[in-house]
Design a protein around this motif. Sequence first.
Motif, mmCIF file in Angstrom:
data_model
loop_
_atom_site.group_PDB
_atom_site.id
_atom_site.type_symbol
_atom_site.label_atom_id
_atom_site.label_comp_id
_atom_site.label_asym_id
_atom_site.label_seq_id
_atom_site.Cartn_x
_atom_site.Cartn_y
_atom_site.Cartn_z
ATOM 1 N N MET A 1 0.813 -1.258 0.033
ATOM 2 C CA MET A 1 0.142 -0.034 0.275
ATOM 3 C C MET A 1 0.976 1.460 0.067
ATOM 4 O O MET A 1 1.827 1.303 0.626
ATOM 5 C CB MET A 1 -0.852 -0.067 1.122
ATOM 6 C CG MET A 1 -1.878 1.104 1.361
ATOM 7 S SD MET A 1 -2.954 1.017 2.484
ATOM 8 C CE MET A 1 -1.759 1.741 3.968
ATOM 9 N N LEU A 2 0.470 2.288 -0.922
ATOM 10 C CA LEU A 2 1.256 3.442 -0.939
ATOM 11 C C LEU A 2 1.201 4.389 0.590
ATOM 12 O O LEU A 2 0.105 4.142 1.038
ATOM 13 C CB LEU A 2 0.561 4.486 -2.088
ATOM 14 C CG LEU A 2 1.112 4.050 -3.556
ATOM 15 C CD1 LEU A 2 0.229 4.983 -4.255
ATOM 16 C CD2 LEU A 2 2.329 4.147 -3.768
ATOM 17 N N GLN A 55 -1.032 17.406 0.892
ATOM 18 C CA GLN A 55 -1.502 16.429 1.800
ATOM 19 C C GLN A 55 -1.358 16.326 3.313
ATOM 20 O O GLN A 55 -0.891 15.265 3.703
ATOM 21 C CB GLN A 55 -1.315 14.992 0.867
ATOM 22 C CG GLN A 55 -1.983 14.831 -0.213
ATOM 23 C CD GLN A 55 -1.482 13.714 -0.972
ATOM 24 O OE1 GLN A 55 -2.173 12.617 -1.201
ATOM 25 N NE2 GLN A 55 -0.280 13.910 -1.656
ATOM 26 N N THR A 272 3.064 11.307 -4.656
ATOM 27 C CA THR A 272 2.098 10.223 -4.352
ATOM 28 C C THR A 272 0.833 10.521 -4.078
ATOM 29 O O THR A 272 0.698 11.552 -2.897
ATOM 30 C CB THR A 272 2.856 9.486 -3.263
ATOM 31 O OG1 THR A 272 4.215 9.099 -3.134
ATOM 32 C CG2 THR A 272 1.751 8.231 -2.526
ATOM 33 N N TYR A 273 -0.116 10.371 -4.723
ATOM 34 C CA TYR A 273 -1.521 10.990 -4.790
ATOM 35 C C TYR A 273 -2.511 10.130 -3.916
ATOM 36 O O TYR A 273 -2.933 9.364 -4.773
ATOM 37 C CB TYR A 273 -2.003 11.529 -5.896
ATOM 38 C CG TYR A 273 -3.115 12.675 -5.575
ATOM 39 C CD1 TYR A 273 -3.064 13.448 -4.621
ATOM 40 C CD2 TYR A 273 -3.996 12.801 -6.760
ATOM 41 C CE1 TYR A 273 -4.076 14.453 -4.632
ATOM 42 C CE2 TYR A 273 -5.241 13.810 -6.630
ATOM 43 C CZ TYR A 273 -5.076 14.626 -5.746
ATOM 44 O OH TYR A 273 -6.021 15.677 -5.620
ATOM 45 N N LEU A 274 -2.627 9.948 -2.696
ATOM 46 C CA LEU A 274 -3.321 8.865 -2.061
ATOM 47 C C LEU A 274 -4.832 9.029 -2.268
ATOM 48 O O LEU A 274 -5.396 7.873 -2.333
ATOM 49 C CB LEU A 274 -3.299 8.875 -0.410
ATOM 50 C CG LEU A 274 -1.884 8.811 0.081
ATOM 51 C CD1 LEU A 274 -1.957 9.014 1.637
ATOM 52 C CD2 LEU A 274 -1.228 7.674 -0.288
ATOM 53 N N LYS A 276 -6.029 9.255 -4.969
ATOM 54 C CA LYS A 276 -6.374 8.227 -6.204
ATOM 55 C C LYS A 276 -5.465 7.171 -6.446
ATOM 56 O O LYS A 276 -5.444 6.442 -7.151
ATOM 57 C CB LYS A 276 -6.187 9.331 -7.437
ATOM 58 C CG LYS A 276 -7.227 10.406 -7.841
ATOM 59 C CD LYS A 276 -7.087 11.100 -8.991
ATOM 60 C CE LYS A 276 -8.062 12.189 -9.121
ATOM 61 N NZ LYS A 276 -7.950 12.970 -10.549
ATOM 62 N N ASN A 277 -4.724 7.008 -5.246
ATOM 63 C CA ASN A 277 -4.072 5.649 -5.066
ATOM 64 C C ASN A 277 -3.050 5.749 -6.166
ATOM 65 O O ASN A 277 -2.742 4.509 -6.931
ATOM 66 C CB ASN A 277 -4.876 4.297 -4.783
ATOM 67 C CG ASN A 277 -3.920 3.128 -4.351
ATOM 68 O OD1 ASN A 277 -3.168 3.415 -3.607
ATOM 69 N ND2 ASN A 277 -4.243 2.155 -4.812
ATOM 70 N N THR A 278 -2.142 6.507 -6.356
ATOM 71 C CA THR A 278 -1.481 6.494 -7.747
ATOM 72 C C THR A 278 -0.292 7.760 -7.479
ATOM 73 O O THR A 278 -0.150 8.421 -6.532
ATOM 74 C CB THR A 278 -2.355 6.985 -8.906
ATOM 75 O OG1 THR A 278 -1.505 6.754 -10.186
ATOM 76 C CG2 THR A 278 -2.431 8.571 -8.984
ATOM 77 N N GLU A 306 1.086 1.270 -12.851
ATOM 78 C CA GLU A 306 1.768 0.118 -11.418
ATOM 79 C C GLU A 306 2.636 -0.774 -12.366
ATOM 80 O O GLU A 306 3.662 -1.024 -11.837
ATOM 81 C CB GLU A 306 0.627 -0.599 -11.299
ATOM 82 C CG GLU A 306 0.519 -1.657 -10.157
ATOM 83 C CD GLU A 306 -0.554 -2.025 -9.427
ATOM 84 O OE1 GLU A 306 -0.592 -3.456 -9.511
ATOM 85 O OE2 GLU A 306 -1.308 -1.367 -9.058
ATOM 86 N N GLN A 331 6.430 0.690 0.350
ATOM 87 C CA GLN A 331 5.679 2.033 0.693
ATOM 88 C C GLN A 331 5.895 3.183 -0.411
ATOM 89 O O GLN A 331 4.768 3.820 -0.602
ATOM 90 C CB GLN A 331 6.175 2.382 1.989
ATOM 91 C CG GLN A 331 5.862 1.620 3.266
ATOM 92 C CD GLN A 331 6.498 2.172 4.464
ATOM 93 O OE1 GLN A 331 7.528 3.163 4.302
ATOM 94 N NE2 GLN A 331 6.187 1.810 5.474
ATOM 95 N N GLY A 334 3.895 0.870 -3.636
ATOM 96 C CA GLY A 334 2.507 0.278 -3.632
ATOM 97 C C GLY A 334 2.445 -0.792 -3.784
ATOM 98 O O GLY A 334 1.344 -1.600 -4.005
#
Length: 378
Positions: A1-2, A55, A272-274, A276-278, A306, A331, A334
């Motif tokens: 997971m990121l 963030q 790291t843009y949580l 959008k999980n990307t 990915e 980390q 991801g």
Amino acid sequence: MLVLPPLSLYIHIPWCVQKCPYCDFNSHGQQSELPQKEYIDALLKDLQQDIHYVQGRHLATIFIGGGTPSLFEASQIARLLKGVEKLIPFNKAIEITMEANPGTLEHDDFKAYQKAGITRLSIGVQSFAKEKLNLLGRIHGEKEAKTAATKAAQAGYKSFNIDLMHGLPNQNFEEAMSDIDTAAKLNPPHLSWYQLTIEPNTLFHSKPPQLPDDEALWQIYEQGQKKLAALGYEQYEISAYAKPGFQCQHNINYWQFGDYLGIGCGAHGKITYLAKNTLLRTVKIKHPKGYLAASNYTFDVNIIEEDDRALEYLMNRLRLMLPIPKEEFEQRTGLSSERIQSGIEKAVTKGLLIDSPTQWTLTPKGHMFVNELLAQFC
């Protein structure tokens, strides 16, 4: 997971006195008075537009590069840093680096930039030899370079770096070693020592100079590393050497696949843009005229797919001499470390890597043949 990594900020100031023939950075020779106030205003608006990428984090490091940032007055750099801190809180021990050309620094500026908030200077010396400086299109001489380093040491900076190049046109072994010796006498806490490469879209690419042959380059590199180690400099990255405790934290975050916002002409960012999980890469408008006239400063935003994350991570991380924690890989990408196990096993078999339960460590052979190591993951 990121997991959100540390956050840095890169600020690009694109102007220089004149374009060097080897330079492929987004830099523009100064043609008239610089729009310092207008550009600082634009930089702060640019950062404001990227504020959603923060963030909740504080800034760990800032790097002001170029071009030649030391063409800007210390008062404008102070206004820039105050504006940045209003938008994003600073870590208590933030490292703030500014690149400087010895030919553009007046002696009184050193303390002024330090008072403006700069904690670390990176001085672009490249060589101390007059002939080599002329061939490289540099506007300073040996005296200016030595004075800049001496004044940086006296001005109260936490650290300063000297940039040196080797493998210069017509450079022999003795000349390359002399540059290291001269730099070491100035006692910089950090040295960047890297080989001149001929890049596309440069004057040297269209009119190539006579460079040392491969055997001479290897002798310079091998003996130069030994000399730097004997002088007390630890190699922590392919081209970076530091006294203990003086590694450039901004560059370490970059090579560890940390996050950095990029503002200014042509600046790149990685985020790291949580939400959008990307993972994203950002690029800003490149030309100063277009940038200053813009209302939206972002030229492009790309998703790091990915399937590409592992290789992108390794292309950065393998520049560092430090072992690679498997937890850091997971980390920052991801991805499960099992995702690259096949490549790891190939690298171990070839003697490039050591695989332990918690980390991967490059062997001496792995450090020497990084491209072959990366090929195991393609």
